[in-house]
Design a protein around this motif. Structure first.
Motif, PDB file in Angstrom:
ATOM      1  N   ALA A 188       0.828  -1.205   0.000  1.00 62.08           N
ATOM      2  CA  ALA A 188       0.000   0.000   0.000  1.00 62.08           C
ATOM      3  C   ALA A 188       0.864   1.257   0.000  1.00 62.08           C
ATOM      4  O   ALA A 188       0.554   2.245  -0.667  1.00 62.08           O
ATOM      5  N   GLU A 189       1.966   1.190   0.741  1.00 59.26           N
ATOM      6  CA  GLU A 189       2.850   2.350   0.823  1.00 59.26           C
ATOM      7  C   GLU A 189       3.494   2.659  -0.521  1.00 59.26           C
ATOM      8  O   GLU A 189       3.509   3.811  -0.972  1.00 59.26           O
ATOM      9  N   VAL A 190       4.024   1.619  -1.187  1.00 59.79           N
ATOM     10  CA  VAL A 190       4.643   1.821  -2.491  1.00 59.79           C
ATOM     11  C   VAL A 190       3.609   2.269  -3.515  1.00 59.79           C
ATOM     12  O   VAL A 190       3.865   3.143  -4.349  1.00 59.79           O
ATOM     13  N   ALA A 191       2.415   1.692  -3.464  1.00 61.79           N
ATOM     14  CA  ALA A 191       1.351   2.066  -4.393  1.00 61.79           C
ATOM     15  C   ALA A 191       1.004   3.541  -4.259  1.00 61.79           C
ATOM     16  O   ALA A 191       0.845   4.255  -5.271  1.00 61.79           O
ATOM     17  N   ARG A 192       0.908   4.032  -3.037  1.00 62.00           N
ATOM     18  CA  ARG A 192       0.599   5.450  -2.813  1.00 62.00           C
ATOM     19  C   ARG A 192       1.720   6.335  -3.340  1.00 62.00           C
ATOM     20  O   ARG A 192       1.468   7.364  -3.985  1.00 62.00           O
ATOM     21  N   GLU A 193       2.963   5.953  -3.048  1.00 60.37           N
ATOM     22  CA  GLU A 193       4.098   6.759  -3.503  1.00 60.37           C
ATOM     23  C   GLU A 193       4.167   6.821  -5.027  1.00 60.37           C
ATOM     24  O   GLU A 193       4.399   7.882  -5.611  1.00 60.37           O
ATOM     25  N   ARG A 194       3.977   5.672  -5.677  1.00 60.42           N
ATOM     26  CA  ARG A 194       4.039   5.618  -7.132  1.00 60.42           C
ATOM     27  C   ARG A 194       2.919   6.444  -7.765  1.00 60.42           C
ATOM     28  O   ARG A 194       3.133   7.171  -8.731  1.00 60.42           O
ATOM     29  N   THR A 195       1.726   6.308  -7.216  1.00 62.42           N
ATOM     30  CA  THR A 195       0.593   7.056  -7.760  1.00 62.42           C
ATOM     31  C   THR A 195       0.805   8.555  -7.595  1.00 62.42           C
ATOM     32  O   THR A 195       0.524   9.342  -8.513  1.00 62.42           O
ATOM     33  N   ALA A 196       1.311   8.960  -6.447  1.00 64.28           N
ATOM     34  CA  ALA A 196       1.555  10.386  -6.198  1.00 64.28           C
ATOM     35  C   ALA A 196       2.620  10.931  -7.145  1.00 64.28           C
ATOM     36  O   ALA A 196       2.474  12.036  -7.695  1.00 64.28           O
ATOM     37  N   THR A 197       3.689  10.156  -7.346  1.00 59.89           N
ATOM     38  CA  THR A 197       4.759  10.589  -8.257  1.00 59.89           C
ATOM     39  C   THR A 197       4.240  10.695  -9.686  1.00 59.89           C
ATOM     40  O   THR A 197       4.550  11.655 -10.402  1.00 59.89           O
ATOM     41  N   LEU A 198       3.468   9.711 -10.116  1.00 60.70           N
ATOM     42  CA  LEU A 198       2.917   9.728 -11.469  1.00 60.70           C
ATOM     43  C   LEU A 198       1.983  10.912 -11.660  1.00 60.70           C
ATOM     44  O   LEU A 198       2.038  11.607 -12.686  1.00 60.70           O
ATOM     45  N   THR A 199       1.132  11.178 -10.680  1.00 58.20           N
ATOM     46  CA  THR A 199       0.190  12.297 -10.765  1.00 58.20           C
ATOM     47  C   THR A 199       0.925  13.623 -10.878  1.00 58.20           C
ATOM     48  O   THR A 199       0.577  14.492 -11.682  1.00 58.20           O
ATOM     49  N   GLU A 200       1.965  13.781 -10.078  1.00 53.50           N
ATOM     50  CA  GLU A 200       2.755  15.013 -10.106  1.00 53.50           C
ATOM     51  C   GLU A 200       3.460  15.175 -11.453  1.00 53.50           C
ATOM     52  O   GLU A 200       3.491  16.264 -12.032  1.00 53.50           O
ATOM     53  N   MET A 201       4.030  14.094 -11.960  1.00 56.75           N
ATOM     54  CA  MET A 201       4.752  14.146 -13.224  1.00 56.75           C
ATOM     55  C   MET A 201       3.815  14.496 -14.384  1.00 56.75           C
ATOM     56  O   MET A 201       4.132  15.343 -15.226  1.00 56.75           O
ATOM     57  N   LEU A 202       2.662  13.863 -14.418  1.00 53.07           N
ATOM     58  CA  LEU A 202       1.709  14.141 -15.490  1.00 53.07           C
ATOM     59  C   LEU A 202       1.131  15.545 -15.374  1.00 53.07           C
ATOM     60  O   LEU A 202       0.775  16.161 -16.386  1.00 53.07           O
ATOM     61  N   GLY A 203       1.045  16.049 -14.155  1.00 47.69           N
ATOM     62  CA  GLY A 203       0.539  17.411 -13.958  1.00 47.69           C
ATOM     63  C   GLY A 203       1.375  18.444 -14.694  1.00 47.69           C
ATOM     64  O   GLY A 203       0.840  19.419 -15.236  1.00 47.69           O
ATOM     65  N   GLU A 204       2.682  18.236 -14.734  1.00 49.77           N
ATOM     66  CA  GLU A 204       3.562  19.161 -15.456  1.00 49.77           C
ATOM     67  C   GLU A 204       3.226  19.180 -16.944  1.00 49.77           C
ATOM     68  O   GLU A 204       3.243  20.225 -17.588  1.00 49.77           O
ATOM     69  N   TRP A 205       2.899  18.001 -17.491  1.00 49.27           N
ATOM     70  CA  TRP A 205       2.594  17.918 -18.922  1.00 49.27           C
ATOM     71  C   TRP A 205       1.175  18.388 -19.216  1.00 49.27           C
ATOM     72  O   TRP A 205       0.913  18.912 -20.314  1.00 49.27           O
ATOM     73  N   GLU A 206       0.273  18.232 -18.264  1.00 45.81           N
ATOM     74  CA  GLU A 206      -1.072  18.765 -18.454  1.00 45.81           C
ATOM     75  C   GLU A 206      -1.045  20.286 -18.529  1.00 45.81           C
ATOM     76  O   GLU A 206      -1.847  20.894 -19.246  1.00 45.81           O
ATOM     77  N   ARG A 207      -0.112  20.900 -17.812  1.00 38.63           N
ATOM     78  CA  ARG A 207       0.018  22.350 -17.896  1.00 38.63           C
ATOM     79  C   ARG A 207       0.587  22.779 -19.245  1.00 38.63           C
ATOM     80  O   ARG A 207       0.266  23.854 -19.753  1.00 38.63           O
ATOM     81  N   LYS A 208       1.441  21.937 -19.832  1.00 38.10           N
ATOM     82  CA  LYS A 208       1.986  22.235 -21.158  1.00 38.10           C
ATOM     83  C   LYS A 208       0.958  21.978 -22.261  1.00 38.10           C
ATOM     84  O   LYS A 208       0.996  22.607 -23.314  1.00 38.10           O
ATOM     85  N   PHE A 209       0.069  21.023 -22.025  1.00 29.18           N
ATOM     86  CA  PHE A 209      -0.980  20.669 -22.981  1.00 29.18           C
ATOM     87  C   PHE A 209      -2.326  20.798 -22.269  1.00 29.18           C
ATOM     88  O   PHE A 209      -2.952  19.797 -21.907  1.00 29.18           O
TER      89      PHE A 209
END
Length: 288
Positions: A203-224
């Motif tokens: 559960a801990e790794v799943a939360r960390e991975r999801t949070a990292t992915l969300t943050e990373m994609l957020g940068e690209w959503e701002r570009k697009f």
């Protein structure tokens, strides 16, 4: 060549599908299309045989790019199309012909009527030795070239590359579709110790991975800002999850790290598996 889509053709059904996909890509990008056919001269003993001589073989091979171009011009009147026949080993010639192009498109035979590719030695060699994005298209894809599914992006959040992500977002924008980013992960070796200590590492790794992915994609959503983006972080083999997502995709985008070493070029195990089993066209984007 810097603003050209290049398609390698050989007269087969899958290469015709690749040419069709390339024409649509050229139209979406507003750039010319160049069809390249590589003619391998027949061995000398065969060249002496009736109806298999060098001139006869070359004459028939010259029809392939000419007739393919004529068919595409009829279906895509707004696309500038040129054709060229070159001589030599197909993998080497195609890799050289694609230098500077925006993308190289190749055909790949479908496997036994089910989803997936049979990627031949030429296709694998071209992918491994060119730094131009390469798209593999199945024969049946000619009929489904306009499908509007998402662009699936295989994303390694541990070592993401901007060129791979940008390619996926740009392709989605051209098609007016969404981006489906797929990230896969496995549990660390310390998982056994966590079990002993009563810690839910899964559960801990799943939360960390999801949070990292969300943050990373957020940068690209701002570009697009017009892009619809879905991020998915799942436990298990990356190739398996990307292939599963490919059944609804219009295009799958994966990366290939460029390795300039005496040991030669490599494609990578995940990309190699996706190439062979994806149910949609696959774009392989080389990166450092």
């Amino acid at each position: 060549m810097a603003h050209t889509v290049v398609a390698g053709i050989d007269g087969s059904q899958e290469s015709r599908a690749a040419a069709e996909w390339a024409a649509r890509e050229a139209r979406l990008r507003g750039v010319p299309l160049k069809l390249v056919h590589v003619w391998e001269p027949v061995p000398e003993p065969m060249a002496q045989a009736p109806l298999l001589g060098t001139e006869t073989s070359q004459h028939w091979s010259e029809r392939i790019p000419r007739e393919t171009a004529e068919e595409l011009r009829a279906r895509h009147p707004g696309v500038e199309i040129a054709e060229e026949q070159l001589t030599g080993h197909p993998a080497d010639v195609l890799a050289d012909a694609a230098k500077g192009a925006v993308v190289l498109v190749l055909g790949s035979r479908g496997m036994s009527g089910i989803g997936g590719f049979l990627v031949g030695s030429v296709g694998l060699a071209v992918i491994a030795h060119t730094e131009v994005p390469v798209v593999l298209v199945r024969a049946l894809e000619e009929r489904a070239a306009d499908r509007s599914g998402p662009v699936v992006l295989g994303l390694d959040i541990a070592s993401p590359d901007a060129s791979v992500i940008a390619f996926a977002f740009e392709e989605a924008a051209r098609r007016g579709t969404s981006v489906h980013a797929v990230n896969a992960w496995s549990l660390p070796s310390s998982y056994a110790y966590g079990l002993a200590a009563g810690v839910d590492l899964y559960a801990e790794v799943a939360r960390e991975r999801t949070a990292t992915l969300t943050e990373m994609l957020g940068e690209w959503e701002r570009k697009f800002p017009d892009a619809e983006v879905k991020g998915e972080s799942r436990f298990g083999p990356a190739a398996e999850h990307i292939v599963e997502a490919s059944h609804q995709a219009s295009l799958v985008v994966v990366g290939r790290r460029v390795r300039r070493s005496p040991l030669g070029a490599h494609i990578g195990s995940v990309t190699h598996a996706v190439l062979h089993h994806a149910a949609a066209p696959v774009a392989v984007v080389a990166h450092d």
